[in-house]
Structures are given as C-alpha cells and as structure tokens.
Design a protein around this motif. Structure first.
Motif, PDB file in Angstrom:
ATOM      1  N   ASP B 131       8.566  16.262  14.195  1.00 23.90           N
ATOM      2  CA  ASP B 131       8.946  15.781  15.518  1.00 23.90           C
ATOM      3  C   ASP B 131       7.874  14.885  16.149  1.00 23.90           C
ATOM      4  O   ASP B 131       7.947  14.555  17.323  1.00 23.90           O
ATOM      5  CB  ASP B 131       9.230  16.997  16.424  1.00 23.90           C
ATOM      6  N   ALA B 132       6.871  14.509  15.360  1.00 19.86           N
ATOM      7  CA  ALA B 132       5.779  13.690  15.916  1.00 19.86           C
ATOM      8  C   ALA B 132       6.314  12.350  16.409  1.00 19.86           C
ATOM      9  O   ALA B 132       7.247  11.789  15.829  1.00 19.86           O
ATOM     10  CB  ALA B 132       4.716  13.468  14.842  1.00 19.86           C
ATOM     11  N   ASP B 133       5.715  11.841  17.509  1.00 21.57           N
ATOM     12  CA  ASP B 133       6.122  10.533  18.022  1.00 21.57           C
ATOM     13  C   ASP B 133       5.529   9.420  17.181  1.00 21.57           C
ATOM     14  O   ASP B 133       6.116   8.363  17.023  1.00 21.57           O
ATOM     15  CB  ASP B 133       5.642  10.372  19.476  1.00 21.57           C
ATOM     16  N   GLU B 134       4.344   9.684  16.671  1.00 26.41           N
ATOM     17  CA  GLU B 134       3.641   8.635  15.945  1.00 26.41           C
ATOM     18  C   GLU B 134       3.481   9.022  14.483  1.00 26.41           C
ATOM     19  O   GLU B 134       3.075  10.146  14.177  1.00 26.41           O
ATOM     20  CB  GLU B 134       2.262   8.412  16.571  1.00 26.41           C
ATOM     21  N   VAL B 135       3.797   8.089  13.600  1.00 24.25           N
ATOM     22  CA  VAL B 135       3.673   8.338  12.166  1.00 24.25           C
ATOM     23  C   VAL B 135       2.345   7.766  11.678  1.00 24.25           C
ATOM     24  O   VAL B 135       2.058   6.592  11.908  1.00 24.25           O
ATOM     25  CB  VAL B 135       4.829   7.666  11.394  1.00 24.25           C
ATOM     26  N   VAL B 136       1.532   8.606  11.063  1.00 23.06           N
ATOM     27  CA  VAL B 136       0.278   8.131  10.476  1.00 23.06           C
ATOM     28  C   VAL B 136       0.542   7.839   9.000  1.00 23.06           C
ATOM     29  O   VAL B 136       0.840   8.748   8.226  1.00 23.06           O
ATOM     30  CB  VAL B 136      -0.850   9.179  10.628  1.00 23.06           C
ATOM     31  N   LEU B 137       0.443   6.563   8.647  1.00 24.75           N
ATOM     32  CA  LEU B 137       0.795   6.171   7.279  1.00 24.75           C
ATOM     33  C   LEU B 137      -0.400   6.337   6.341  1.00 24.75           C
ATOM     34  O   LEU B 137      -1.067   5.376   5.969  1.00 24.75           O
ATOM     35  CB  LEU B 137       1.311   4.739   7.262  1.00 24.75           C
ATOM     36  N   ASP B 138      -0.650   7.582   5.950  1.00 20.19           N
ATOM     37  CA  ASP B 138      -1.694   7.826   4.952  1.00 20.19           C
ATOM     38  C   ASP B 138      -1.105   7.612   3.550  1.00 20.19           C
ATOM     39  O   ASP B 138       0.061   7.243   3.403  1.00 20.19           O
ATOM     40  CB  ASP B 138      -2.277   9.244   5.116  1.00 20.19           C
ATOM     41  N   HIS B 139      -1.909   7.871   2.545  1.00 17.28           N
ATOM     42  CA  HIS B 139      -1.474   7.614   1.169  1.00 17.28           C
ATOM     43  C   HIS B 139      -0.183   8.361   0.830  1.00 17.28           C
ATOM     44  O   HIS B 139       0.765   7.796   0.269  1.00 17.28           O
ATOM     45  CB  HIS B 139      -2.596   8.000   0.185  1.00 17.28           C
ATOM     46  N   GLY B 140      -0.143   9.639   1.212  1.00 15.38           N
ATOM     47  CA  GLY B 140       1.025  10.463   0.888  1.00 15.38           C
ATOM     48  C   GLY B 140       2.294   9.954   1.562  1.00 15.38           C
ATOM     49  O   GLY B 140       3.363   9.937   0.948  1.00 15.38           O
ATOM     50  N   GLU B 141       2.177   9.541   2.823  1.00 22.05           N
ATOM     51  CA  GLU B 141       3.341   9.022   3.553  1.00 22.05           C
ATOM     52  C   GLU B 141       3.838   7.712   2.929  1.00 22.05           C
ATOM     53  O   GLU B 141       5.039   7.510   2.760  1.00 22.05           O
ATOM     54  CB  GLU B 141       2.992   8.795   5.027  1.00 22.05           C
ATOM     55  N   ILE B 142       2.893   6.829   2.601  1.00 23.25           N
ATOM     56  CA  ILE B 142       3.300   5.535   2.022  1.00 23.25           C
ATOM     57  C   ILE B 142       3.967   5.764   0.668  1.00 23.25           C
ATOM     58  O   ILE B 142       5.026   5.193   0.377  1.00 23.25           O
ATOM     59  CB  ILE B 142       2.091   4.579   1.898  1.00 23.25           C
ATOM     60  N   ALA B 143       3.376   6.625  -0.152  1.00 20.30           N
ATOM     61  CA  ALA B 143       3.946   6.887  -1.484  1.00 20.30           C
ATOM     62  C   ALA B 143       5.354   7.440  -1.364  1.00 20.30           C
ATOM     63  O   ALA B 143       6.280   6.997  -2.064  1.00 20.30           O
ATOM     64  CB  ALA B 143       3.044   7.850  -2.259  1.00 20.30           C
ATOM     65  N   GLU B 144       5.553   8.406  -0.447  1.00 23.22           N
ATOM     66  CA  GLU B 144       6.874   8.999  -0.277  1.00 23.22           C
ATOM     67  C   GLU B 144       7.876   7.962   0.228  1.00 23.22           C
ATOM     68  O   GLU B 144       8.992   7.841  -0.275  1.00 23.22           O
ATOM     69  CB  GLU B 144       6.799  10.195   0.680  1.00 23.22           C
ATOM     70  N   ARG B 145       7.472   7.205   1.238  1.00 21.11           N
ATOM     71  CA  ARG B 145       8.386   6.259   1.856  1.00 21.11           C
ATOM     72  C   ARG B 145       8.702   5.079   0.944  1.00 21.11           C
ATOM     73  O   ARG B 145       9.687   4.376   1.155  1.00 21.11           O
ATOM     74  CB  ARG B 145       7.799   5.758   3.183  1.00 21.11           C
ATOM     75  N   MET B 146       7.861   4.838  -0.065  1.00 17.69           N
ATOM     76  CA  MET B 146       8.107   3.756  -1.018  1.00 17.69           C
ATOM     77  C   MET B 146       8.660   4.278  -2.345  1.00 17.69           C
ATOM     78  O   MET B 146       8.722   3.530  -3.326  1.00 17.69           O
ATOM     79  CB  MET B 146       6.800   2.992  -1.269  1.00 17.69           C
ATOM     80  N   SER B 147       9.070   5.545  -2.396  1.00 12.25           N
ATOM     81  CA  SER B 147       9.461   6.118  -3.691  1.00 12.25           C
ATOM     82  C   SER B 147      10.768   5.541  -4.223  1.00 12.25           C
ATOM     83  O   SER B 147      11.098   5.732  -5.387  1.00 12.25           O
ATOM     84  CB  SER B 147       9.532   7.651  -3.614  1.00 12.25           C
ATOM     85  N   GLY B 148      11.492   4.798  -3.401  1.00 15.16           N
ATOM     86  CA  GLY B 148      12.704   4.134  -3.888  1.00 15.16           C
ATOM     87  C   GLY B 148      12.423   2.811  -4.582  1.00 15.16           C
ATOM     88  O   GLY B 148      13.355   2.113  -4.984  1.00 15.16           O
ATOM     89  N   ASN B 149      11.153   2.449  -4.720  1.00 17.57           N
ATOM     90  CA  ASN B 149      10.778   1.225  -5.431  1.00 17.57           C
ATOM     91  C   ASN B 149       9.870   1.573  -6.600  1.00 17.57           C
ATOM     92  O   ASN B 149       8.716   1.958  -6.406  1.00 17.57           O
ATOM     93  CB  ASN B 149      10.052   0.251  -4.495  1.00 17.57           C
ATOM     94  N   LEU B 150      10.408   1.439  -7.803  1.00 16.87           N
ATOM     95  CA  LEU B 150       9.613   1.753  -8.987  1.00 16.87           C
ATOM     96  C   LEU B 150       8.879   0.513  -9.476  1.00 16.87           C
ATOM     97  O   LEU B 150       9.358  -0.604  -9.327  1.00 16.87           O
ATOM     98  CB  LEU B 150      10.520   2.286 -10.104  1.00 16.87           C
ATOM     99  N   CYS B 151       7.705   0.740 -10.062  1.00 18.46           N
ATOM    100  CA  CYS B 151       6.927  -0.348 -10.665  1.00 18.46           C
ATOM    101  C   CYS B 151       6.627   0.065 -12.100  1.00 18.46           C
ATOM    102  O   CYS B 151       5.851   0.990 -12.332  1.00 18.46           O
ATOM    103  CB  CYS B 151       5.627  -0.583  -9.899  1.00 18.46           C
ATOM    104  N   ARG B 152       7.264  -0.630 -13.044  1.00 18.99           N
ATOM    105  CA  ARG B 152       7.118  -0.265 -14.450  1.00 18.99           C
ATOM    106  C   ARG B 152       5.698  -0.521 -14.950  1.00 18.99           C
ATOM    107  O   ARG B 152       5.236   0.109 -15.880  1.00 18.99           O
ATOM    108  CB  ARG B 152       8.155  -1.038 -15.282  1.00 18.99           C
TER     109      ARG B 152
END
Lengths: 329, 169
Positions: B131-152
């Motif tokens: 429920d946080a108002d602000e999202v802190v984009l650390d490594h884990g957040e970026i990796a999760e949020r980009m998991s729909g893009n694979l890089c072979r």
C-alpha cells in the motif's frame, strides 16, 4: 490461424444471442489466452464477438462493504486499486504473481477466470487430449506430470487451472455475475468450475453464450491481513507449482476465522474447506496448521511426477499461517 | 476476411486493410514496415514485441489489429524526439545494456512504461508494503517489473543498472 470473422458487438443482448446461437463463435476480450490458442489452432472459432468495450471497466464500492469489479477491468488496474491493496491484499498479490505487466495490462478480470489450462498436452494439437478433443484420451497421465493436479482430478483429465487471481477470489467467496441467453444470474467462484469427471472439455458451468459481466467480493474484514504465496520453478513469470491464498484471525490463542485456497493443484482454485473446518476453534499453533493441511491433502491422489506437490502444499500452508499469526502478534 | 482499420503509430496515422488474423505486431512489421517491435516467441512469453498501446505496455503479438482499430501505438523508434534519443535509449547505450540487441526495443519500451507505472504507485509482487505511496525501484523491484522481457544474451547485468539510472534522475 484459421480464418475467422471479427465483429465488434453493438450491445450485450445481441452479443450473447450471437454466441449462444453459433457453436463456432467465441467472445473476445483481452485475448491474451484466446489469440495464443488460436495461433496454435487449439481453438478455431469462426467468429469472434468483441465484448471488451461492452463490459464495465469500473470498480465500485458495494453498500455494506465489498467491491463490484466490472469484467472489463484489466488485471493491472484491479491489482493496483487502493481498496484491493488495503482490504484484500491477497487478491492484489495473486494478480501481481501471475503473468507479466504487459499481459496484465491486456488481460481482463472476466477473461482471467476463463483462461484455459497450460497443460502442455492440451496445447499440443498432435497429442491426444480429452479436454481439447473429447474421447481421445489423456496424454498427461503417463507423460510429464510436474504441473498436473493432485486434487479433484479424474482419469479423463489431470490438468490444473492456471489462474492466480481465481485462487484469491475463491478464498474471498467472490461471486461472478453473468448474462446469458436465459438472462442474468450469479455463480459463486467456488461453484464456477466443473469437475473433470463430468467431461473435461467444459471448464465451467457457464452456458454457451453466457458472459461474465462482473465479479463481486463481499466485505471480509479478515482479508485485510491476508496474503498470497506462489511457489514456482522461476522467481517470476511462471505458472504455479503450488500457490496459497490465506487469511487467519486469532482470538485468545484460538483460530476464530480462517480462509485458505490453493492454486496449481486442481482443475479449479481449490478452497481448502476441510482444513478451514479443522482449524476453527483450535489453538493457533504450528501443530494445528500442519494437522489441518494434512487433513485437506488426505484426499490427494498424486502421480509419481507430481507427488512433491503434497508436502509442498502442506508446507506452504503451514508457513503462510505461521507468518500471518506471527505478524499479528 | 479483410477489414479496414486506422492505427496511429509513433505519431503518424496509417489506414490499412488487414486480414482479421493479423496481429498488431504483424500489421506493424509486415504491413507498415515499422520493424522496431520484434517478433521473438510470438506467444506473449518473451516481450520482444512490447509496444505502448494507448499508453500501456502490451505484447503486440497477442492482440489482433482489427480489435485495436483507432489505437495509439508507440514503438521504441517513436520514443526518440527526432534525432534526440529518449533518456532510456541513451542509458541503454551508455551502460552497454545489450549484446545482440534483438530484445532491446521491447526492453526499452517496457522500461519506459515501467517507470510510469511506478510513478503512479503501482505495486509489484515483491513490494514489501503493498500500500506504499512511493515505489523504490531497487534491483529486486526492477527485475520483477521487467520479468516480461527476456534477454537471450543475458544482458540483465547491464539492463538493470541502465534502468536504475533513469529511475533515479
């Protein structure tokens, strides 16, 4: 892909009548599952009736608590809704645990309930599959068994339902609202899916031409502290081996309320009613949690390749309930 | 079974006649010659085809062109302002965030949309406080949020810092 006609439906009643009258017709909303299955010719509709613009895209407060979610709301919007994040965190987490942001932006809430199994034999048109082609047999039972069901399966079909969202909806006693050729009706999510022993080719009790228009989640104070945990082969963007949606209330050391539903283990989101019954009034201890999970899973009928799901489901349930009760202290 | 549709792609309007089976991705690539969005798996599993569809990132391989008549589409090529690259594009270059480059347009579009989602406060499944108002984009957040893009080529080691730098600025 087989040729088809595309129709943007003008109104709900004509959309329902068209699909009800034509067995080769199908509704289209987000299309993330349907278009994929059409590419592989697992599904070959000759007419697509696009209803995405017709169904509600609103999330409304219900008088007396609870939410009414239009079937056209995207998975992303539902997961991000403040009321869901605060009041039903297991639902936000379940949605966010499934697919990717790109897919969730496209996928609708109505369509999420109706997505087809990811059983690899269902998706491979060269293999026999009772769900795809009734009477041809089940390739999965003697094939790759890792993703298959351990509860409620039949000799005809051992496929699992892939939805994460539906698992939370089952735990929350959500009710689906539909409109069909016979008019409007409501179907609880826990009665939406048919047993595979009744013919695996039909996933749900919905009639041909019957369309989900909304889903209602009743008020559930217990859900404000709930969560969803998904165990899978990759850290992200994979279907569940086992998932658990859970909420628990404890008063004077005893369980005064509990909700548990499992994903990845059956043809439907599996509401763990046996475990819930076992737990009610019992001391909120790890021993009780374990006994309840084992009681639920006593009915499991695993195959050699998915027997690991029985202890995995048990341990995930126990771990979730322990974490939730520890947090509450 | 042909149908005429209009698409606005990277700011330019196109009217074309498509077979109903044509995906948005094929309409872009095969009919309009806009090859920025790539075809990887063609099943919504790799993210190479990611575009902004009416402002939201989406797999263009899984949507039918006829069902998106009138849509506003932005590909990675449309993110630049003329010859001036988008900050995300510049960051991918300065961080060497690719090897073969095939997934890159999808990664960049996805990353740009991801920053907007985070700005709007959208949580992810790894967010500690849902429920946080602000999202802190650390490594884990970026990796999760980009998991729909694979890089072979597995250029993730540079993709995540490239995105993190734009997120900080």
């Amino acid at each position: 892909m087989k040729p088809f006609t595309y129709q943007r439906a003008g109104d709900m009643s004509s959309a329902v009548a068209t699909v009800a009258e034509r067995p080769e017709a199908s509704f289209l909303a987000g299309g993330t599952n349907l278009v994929d299955l059409m590419k592989m010719e697992v599904l070959t509709p000759e007419l697509l009736v696009d209803v995405r613009h017709l169904v509600s895209h609103q999330i409304q407060d219900l008088p007396g608590g609870g939410l009414r979610i239009g079937a056209g709301v995207s998975n992303s919007e539902l997961a991000a809704d403040r009321r869901v994040r605060r009041g039903y965190p297991m639902l936000s987490q379940a949605i966010l645990a499934g697919a990717s942001y790109q897919l969730r932006n496209l996928a609708t809430v109505g369509g999420n309930f109706l997505q087809r199994t990811r059983c690899m034999y269902f998706r491979d048109v060269t293999m026999p599959c009772n769900k795809r082609e009734p009477g041809t047999g089940c390739s999965a039972r003697d094939g790759q068994q890792r993703d298959l069901a351990i509860l409620g399966a039949s000799k005809l079909c051992v496929a699992t339902h892939p939805s994460d969202m539906a698992v939370a909806m089952a735990a929350l006693d959500a009710v689906v609202h539909t409109v069909g050729p016979a008019g409007e009706r409501t179907v609880p999510v826990n009665r939406l899916y048919r047993s595979p022993s009744d013919g695996p080719e039909r996933d749900t009790v919905l009639d041909r031409g019957e369309l989900i228009t909304a889903v209602e989640i009743p008020a559930a104070p217990i859900a404000a502290r709930s969560r969803y945990r998904k165990v899978r082969d990759r850290a992200s963007y994979a279907f569940a081996l086992v998932s658990v949606a859970a909420a628990i209330e404890v008063g004077d050391g005893a369980v005064s309320g509990v909700r548990i539903a499992l994903g990845g283990v059956a043809h439907r989101p599996w509401r763990a009613t046996t475990a819930e019954r076992e737990l009610f009034g019992m001391p909120a201890t790890e021993e009780s949690f374990r006994a309840a999970a084992e009681a639920e899973l006593a009915a499991a009928w695993p195959l050699p390749g998915n027997a690991f799901k029985v202890p995995l489901a048990r341990n995930t349930v126990v771990g979730m309930l322990r974490a939730l009760t520890e947090e509450a202290r | 079974m042909d149908q005429e549709i209009t698409l606005r792609v990277d700011g330019k309007e196109h009217t074309l006649t498509v077979d109903t089976r044509t995906t948005l991705l094929d309409a872009l690539r095969e009919r309009l010659g806009i090859t920025s969005a790539k075809k990887g798996c063609d099943h919504g599993q790799c993210g190479a085809c990611t575009v902004l569809l009416d402002g939201r990132r989406a797999n263009s391989c899984l949507v039918l062109a006829v069902a998106n008549a009138g849509a506003e589409v932005v590909t990675a090529a449309g993110l630049a302002d003329g010859d001036e690259l988008h900050p995300m594009q510049r960051s991918f270059i300065s961080h060497d965030a690719f090897q073969c480059g095939y997934c890159t347009p999808g990664q960049i579009v996805s990353a740009v949309a991801m920053l907007r989602e985070a700005e709007a406060g959208w949580p992810s499944v790894v967010s500690e406080d849902l429920d946080a108002d602000e999202v802190v984009l650390d490594h884990g957040e970026i990796a999760e949020r980009m998991s729909g893009n694979l890089c072979r080529c597995a250029a993730y080691a540079n993709i995540v810092p490239a995105i993190a730098e734009v997120a900080r600025s």
